[in-house]
Design an enzyme around this catalytic site. Sequence first.
Site, PDB file in Angstrom:
ATOM      1  N   HIS A 119    -125.250  17.722  47.279  1.00 53.99           N
ATOM      2  CA  HIS A 119    -124.293  17.276  48.316  1.00 53.99           C
ATOM      3  C   HIS A 119    -123.998  18.454  49.243  1.00 53.99           C
ATOM      4  O   HIS A 119    -122.965  19.111  49.158  1.00 53.99           O
ATOM      5  CB  HIS A 119    -123.016  16.781  47.639  1.00 53.99           C
ATOM      6  CG  HIS A 119    -122.024  16.183  48.587  1.00 53.99           C
ATOM      7  ND1 HIS A 119    -122.369  15.270  49.549  1.00 53.99           N
ATOM      8  CD2 HIS A 119    -120.704  16.388  48.725  1.00 53.99           C
ATOM      9  CE1 HIS A 119    -121.299  14.932  50.240  1.00 53.99           C
ATOM     10  NE2 HIS A 119    -120.275  15.599  49.772  1.00 53.99           N
ATOM     11  N   GLU A 138    -131.446   8.049  37.876  1.00 55.60           N
ATOM     12  CA  GLU A 138    -132.421   6.983  38.086  1.00 55.60           C
ATOM     13  C   GLU A 138    -133.165   7.098  39.419  1.00 55.60           C
ATOM     14  O   GLU A 138    -134.144   6.384  39.661  1.00 55.60           O
ATOM     15  CB  GLU A 138    -131.754   5.604  37.980  1.00 55.60           C
ATOM     16  CG  GLU A 138    -130.620   5.364  38.947  1.00 55.60           C
ATOM     17  CD  GLU A 138    -129.253   5.701  38.366  1.00 55.60           C
ATOM     18  OE1 GLU A 138    -128.290   4.956  38.639  1.00 55.60           O
ATOM     19  OE2 GLU A 138    -129.146   6.730  37.670  1.00 55.60           O
ATOM     20  N   ARG A 189    -121.117   8.684  51.311  1.00 57.73           N
ATOM     21  CA  ARG A 189    -120.570   8.626  49.964  1.00 57.73           C
ATOM     22  C   ARG A 189    -121.479   7.775  49.090  1.00 57.73           C
ATOM     23  O   ARG A 189    -122.028   6.766  49.534  1.00 57.73           O
ATOM     24  CB  ARG A 189    -119.147   8.043  49.958  1.00 57.73           C
ATOM     25  CG  ARG A 189    -118.064   9.013  50.409  1.00 57.73           C
ATOM     26  CD  ARG A 189    -117.865  10.144  49.414  1.00 57.73           C
ATOM     27  NE  ARG A 189    -116.832  11.100  49.819  1.00 57.73           N
ATOM     28  CZ  ARG A 189    -117.052  12.218  50.490  1.00 57.73           C
ATOM     29  NH1 ARG A 189    -118.290  12.511  50.866  1.00 57.73           N
ATOM     30  NH2 ARG A 189    -116.073  13.036  50.785  1.00 57.73           N
TER      31      ARG A 189
END
Length: 389
Positions: free
Chosen positions: A274, A262, A233
């Site tokens: 994911h 970033e 996560r």
Amino acid sequence: MFKIRTYNAISSKGLDRFPRDQYEIASEFSAPDAYILRSHKLHGEPVPESVVAVARAGAGTNNIPVDDYTAKGIVVFNTPGANANAVKELILAGLLLGSRDIYGGMNYVQGLTDMDDATEMGKLLEAQKKHFAGGEIVGKTLGIVGLGAIGSLVANMAVELGMRVIGYDPAISVEAAWQLSSRVERMENLQTLLGRSDFITLHVPAIEATRHLINAETLAGMKPSAKILNFAREEIVDTAALLTALDAGQLGGYITDFPRPELLGRKDVITMPHIGASTAEAEENCAVMAADQLMDFLSNGNIRNSVNYPKTVMERNGGTRITFSNNNVPKVLGSVLAVLAESNLNVLDMVNKSRGDVAYNIVDVEGEVSNAVRSAIAAVDGVTHVRVI
């Protein structure tokens, strides 16, 4: 007839588990008995009073307002381990991508679009391949934080690949411990594991206790060459602290399937969507497991793999089954049994389990249970939800 409302595209292998003479499946129901979903976010959505259960075809339940549903007496299921092999295989890919500059080499080759001479291309690549050299994972130390369904599979895989494997999990279950290779070394604390590892892979849930588990303090204790794999996560890693460590040369790299703006464009970061559980097999396994758990709960009141209710299973013993949840305080069960006694309902069998502030009960009684009895149980102080099956 139970009504199951679906969200997202649920594998037909899971939906086909529901007998159509007992269950209706649709994406729209005004008063469903249960939901089955994958990534759809339920936060802020009104939930009908008819809903008694939600099954998430996956391990994480961040998209479900679990605390709110617990207060409403709704059981929330997940499917731990159903996608474990898919994630394990992606971790292997992450280890290889992190140890050798496979990604950089592939990008370099794909950028040679102006070359049309195979011989010249071959010469160029032979000269340039040294820029994409790396190391092997054999003999390296892999630190695994969290030795549950996925972590234990990763540990055993890495052992077979010739890595030294160390693990940290203060809450490891007996079942998970039995699944681990005897060659996995258990560390007594997180900082020791981080300091000894060449690669660290995270396999813990996103809860308050694990938020920013990887932070400025823990990063400072790692080898400068160490690389972190986060396929668990996003919240487990403090991104700002991670970038500071990378910029200062205190960390060798970061491999994750939780991209952030970033993190993009850095040679020391490998990101992907994911996709840890994005295989046909994992989606099928999760859907089947979610469907089976929902059916057992709706038809029998049994609870397996709930994130907010205790595991509670009892074989059917004839008669009528009553299930009820309540605040985990004294005298509630006794008061319910008194209601049954006053109604001349003989108890054939029962089980009572608790988890934190929540208690759950299955009671088989001889004879029929009237609406009046059900209402009397619901009126007992502390009872939050009652079903008669």
